[in-house]
Scaffold this active site. Structure first.
Site, short mmCIF file in Angstrom:
data_model
loop_
_atom_site.label_atom_id
_atom_site.label_comp_id
_atom_site.label_asym_id
_atom_site.label_seq_id
_atom_site.Cartn_x
_atom_site.Cartn_y
_atom_site.Cartn_z
N LYS A 13 0.67 -1.21 0.08
CA LYS A 13 -0.08 0.04 0.00
C LYS A 13 0.86 1.23 -0.06
O LYS A 13 0.61 2.14 -0.67
CB LYS A 13 -1.00 0.05 1.26
CG LYS A 13 -1.73 -1.25 1.50
CD LYS A 13 -2.64 -1.05 2.82
CE LYS A 13 -1.93 -1.00 3.67
NZ LYS A 13 -1.15 -2.32 4.21
N ARG A 88 -9.24 1.02 9.33
CA ARG A 88 -9.05 -0.12 9.43
C ARG A 88 -9.52 -0.98 10.58
O ARG A 88 -9.58 -2.08 10.77
CB ARG A 88 -7.40 -0.32 10.60
CG ARG A 88 -6.36 -0.34 9.59
CD ARG A 88 -5.25 -0.03 10.30
NE ARG A 88 -4.03 -0.80 10.24
CZ ARG A 88 -2.93 -0.34 9.44
NH1 ARG A 88 -2.79 0.71 8.95
NH2 ARG A 88 -1.82 -1.05 9.55
N ARG A 127 12.26 -5.26 4.82
CA ARG A 127 11.93 -3.61 4.35
C ARG A 127 13.08 -3.10 5.21
O ARG A 127 13.14 -3.17 6.27
CB ARG A 127 10.33 -3.43 4.95
CG ARG A 127 10.31 -2.03 4.77
CD ARG A 127 8.84 -1.51 4.81
NE ARG A 127 8.29 -1.91 6.11
CZ ARG A 127 6.89 -1.92 6.35
NH1 ARG A 127 6.26 -1.40 5.21
NH2 ARG A 127 6.19 -2.58 7.25
N ARG A 160 12.00 -0.95 10.89
CA ARG A 160 11.01 -0.44 11.74
C ARG A 160 10.78 -1.73 12.83
O ARG A 160 11.06 -2.90 12.76
CB ARG A 160 9.53 -0.69 11.08
CG ARG A 160 9.26 0.67 10.46
CD ARG A 160 8.06 0.72 9.71
NE ARG A 160 6.96 0.10 10.06
CZ ARG A 160 5.58 0.13 9.42
NH1 ARG A 160 5.55 0.73 8.25
NH2 ARG A 160 4.57 -0.76 9.87
N ARG A 171 0.25 -8.44 13.75
CA ARG A 171 -0.31 -7.86 12.75
C ARG A 171 -1.33 -8.44 11.76
O ARG A 171 -2.26 -7.87 11.40
CB ARG A 171 0.43 -6.92 11.93
CG ARG A 171 1.42 -5.87 13.09
CD ARG A 171 2.58 -5.34 12.49
NE ARG A 171 2.56 -4.51 11.05
CZ ARG A 171 3.77 -4.39 10.58
NH1 ARG A 171 4.78 -5.10 10.78
NH2 ARG A 171 3.55 -3.75 9.36
P1 AP5 Z 1 4.91 -1.47 1.80
O1 AP5 Z 1 4.68 -0.65 0.64
O2 AP5 Z 1 5.62 -0.94 3.02
O3 AP5 Z 1 3.54 -2.37 2.42
P2 AP5 Z 1 2.37 -1.79 3.29
O4 AP5 Z 1 1.16 -2.49 2.59
O5 AP5 Z 1 2.27 -0.27 3.41
O6 AP5 Z 1 2.90 -2.21 4.80
P3 AP5 Z 1 2.99 -1.68 5.92
O7 AP5 Z 1 3.52 -2.53 7.06
O8 AP5 Z 1 3.32 -0.25 6.16
O9 AP5 Z 1 1.22 -1.69 6.58
P4 AP5 Z 1 0.77 -1.69 7.78
O10 AP5 Z 1 -0.51 -1.37 7.26
O11 AP5 Z 1 1.08 -2.70 8.73
O12 AP5 Z 1 1.59 -0.22 8.32
P5 AP5 Z 1 1.39 1.03 8.98
O13 AP5 Z 1 2.34 1.79 9.05
O14 AP5 Z 1 -0.15 1.43 8.18
O15 AP5 Z 1 5.90 -2.92 1.64
C1 AP5 Z 1 6.46 -3.66 2.30
C2 AP5 Z 1 7.54 -4.19 1.68
O16 AP5 Z 1 7.61 -4.83 0.52
C3 AP5 Z 1 8.67 -2.97 1.36
O17 AP5 Z 1 9.91 -3.37 1.74
C4 AP5 Z 1 8.55 -2.99 -0.28
O18 AP5 Z 1 9.59 -2.49 -0.87
C5 AP5 Z 1 8.14 -4.30 -0.69
N1 AP5 Z 1 7.12 -4.30 -1.56
C6 AP5 Z 1 6.38 -3.55 -1.95
N2 AP5 Z 1 5.70 -3.82 -3.08
C7 AP5 Z 1 6.13 -5.13 -3.45
C8 AP5 Z 1 6.12 -6.02 -4.55
N3 AP5 Z 1 5.11 -5.66 -5.51
N4 AP5 Z 1 6.85 -6.78 -4.81
C9 AP5 Z 1 7.82 -7.12 -3.98
N5 AP5 Z 1 8.20 -6.44 -2.94
C10 AP5 Z 1 7.47 -5.34 -2.62
O19 AP5 Z 1 0.81 0.80 10.43
C11 AP5 Z 1 1.65 0.56 11.38
C12 AP5 Z 1 0.98 0.41 12.60
O20 AP5 Z 1 0.24 1.61 13.04
C13 AP5 Z 1 -0.41 -0.43 12.93
O21 AP5 Z 1 0.31 -1.95 13.37
C14 AP5 Z 1 -1.10 0.33 13.92
O22 AP5 Z 1 -0.61 -0.20 15.02
C15 AP5 Z 1 -0.96 1.47 13.74
N6 AP5 Z 1 -1.86 2.02 12.94
C16 AP5 Z 1 -1.77 2.85 11.54
N7 AP5 Z 1 -2.85 3.00 11.02
C17 AP5 Z 1 -3.96 2.69 12.04
C18 AP5 Z 1 -5.44 2.95 11.94
N8 AP5 Z 1 -6.14 3.31 10.88
N9 AP5 Z 1 -6.10 2.43 12.97
C19 AP5 Z 1 -5.32 1.72 14.11
N10 AP5 Z 1 -4.01 1.79 14.19
C20 AP5 Z 1 -3.31 2.00 13.10
#
Ligand code: AP5
Length: 218
Positions: A13, A88, A127, A160, A171
């Site tokens: 994403k 979420r 990552r 991270r 997660r």
């Molecule tokens: P990446 O693009 O970073 O994937 P992502 O889907 O963004 O993964 P995240 O881990 O950032 O998502 P998340 O939803 O868990 O974290 P968030 O920060 O929102 O890609 C991942 C890796 O794969 C990278 O190394 C990339 O290079 C590689 N890659 C990408 N595409 C690829 C492809 N096509 N092929 C191969 N490799 C690829 O949330 C973190 C925490 O914050 C949560 O756990 C929660 O505690 C809190 N939080 C955030 N938002 C909320 C909410 N709305 N409500 C409550 N808590 C929240």
């Protein structure tokens, strides 16, 4: 255009939202990035969020809804935005619909990043993220030119805290229990568009651009 990017952790994403945001001049609103900034700033909100994030749990709904309400009020969101990692939970989705309704706006599209859990652990443990500019890498599929140094700004790359295998599994479980009901929620609204998130980043970018009506990338 208001779009929601929905999918499990590591589904890509953030990678796609960042590229679309840069190429299509649309703000990327990532609640994860906002919370990590609050942690880095040492604010009370950051200290409280860190306790949830470090164990892979969701931060309380009212906190993230407040962040999105405040952020979407800013002028650069007037032409639309990409929501990356929000909503979420069903209460977050309902709050978002209500907030947009108050402003006579609505979500145009919810993109579902579909991918098998088995791929996600290695994506996340590999990552690396730039502390300064937020650029993202993967030690195998998208390595930086120099180990742990950002190609774009030369700053240090970090892993991270929640990208440890035990926290990743938590997660993923949280996603399946608390977030996946949004698939039906947006499907019922007729705005859900699935993409195959296991393809290469370039192919996923083309699919997402097509679904959002941007056509082929420049
Ligand atoms: P990446 O693009 O970073 O994937 P992502 O889907 O963004 O993964 P995240 O881990 O950032 O998502 P998340 O939803 O868990 O974290 P968030 O920060 O929102 O890609 C991942 C890796 O794969 C990278 O190394 C990339 O290079 C590689 N890659 C990408 N595409 C690829 C492809 N096509 N092929 C191969 N490799 C690829 O949330 C973190 C925490 O914050 C949560 O756990 C929660 O505690 C809190 N939080 C955030 N938002 C909320 C909410 N709305 N409500 C409550 N808590 C929240």
């Amino acid at each position: 255009m208001i779009s929601v990017f929905l999918g499990p952790p590591g589904s890509g994403k953030g990678t796609q939202a960042k590229r679309l945001s840069a190429e299509k001049k649309t703000p990327q609103l990532s609640t994860g990035d906002m919370l990590r900034s609050a942690i880095a700033a040492g604010s009370a909100l950051g200290r409280s969020a860190q306790e949830f994030m470090s164990r892979g749990a969701l931060v309380p709904d009212e906190v993230v809804i407040g962040l999105i309400r405040e952020r979407t009020d800013q002028g650069d969101c007037a032409g639309g935005f990409i929501l990356d990692g929000f909503p979420r939970t069903i209460p977050q989705a309902e709050a978002l619909d209500a907030l947009l309704w108050e402003r006579h706006r609505k979500i145009d599209s919810a993109i579902l990043f579909q991918i098998d859990d088995s791929v996600l652990v290695s994506r996340l443990t590999g990552r690396r993220t730039c502390l300064k500019c937020g650029a993202m890498y993967h030690i195998e599929s998208m390595p930086p030119r120099q180990v742990d140094v950002c190609d774009q700004c030369g700053s240090e790359l970090i892993q991270r805290e929640d990208d440890r295998e035990d926290v990743i599994l938590k997660r993923l479980s949280v996603y399946h229990h608390q977030t996946s009901p949004l698939v039906e929620y947006y499907s019922k609204q007729g705005i859900l568009s699935p993409v195959d998130a296991s393809a290469s980043p370039a192919v996923v970018f083309e699919s997402v651009s097509q679904k959002l009506g941007f056509g082929r990338s420049a």
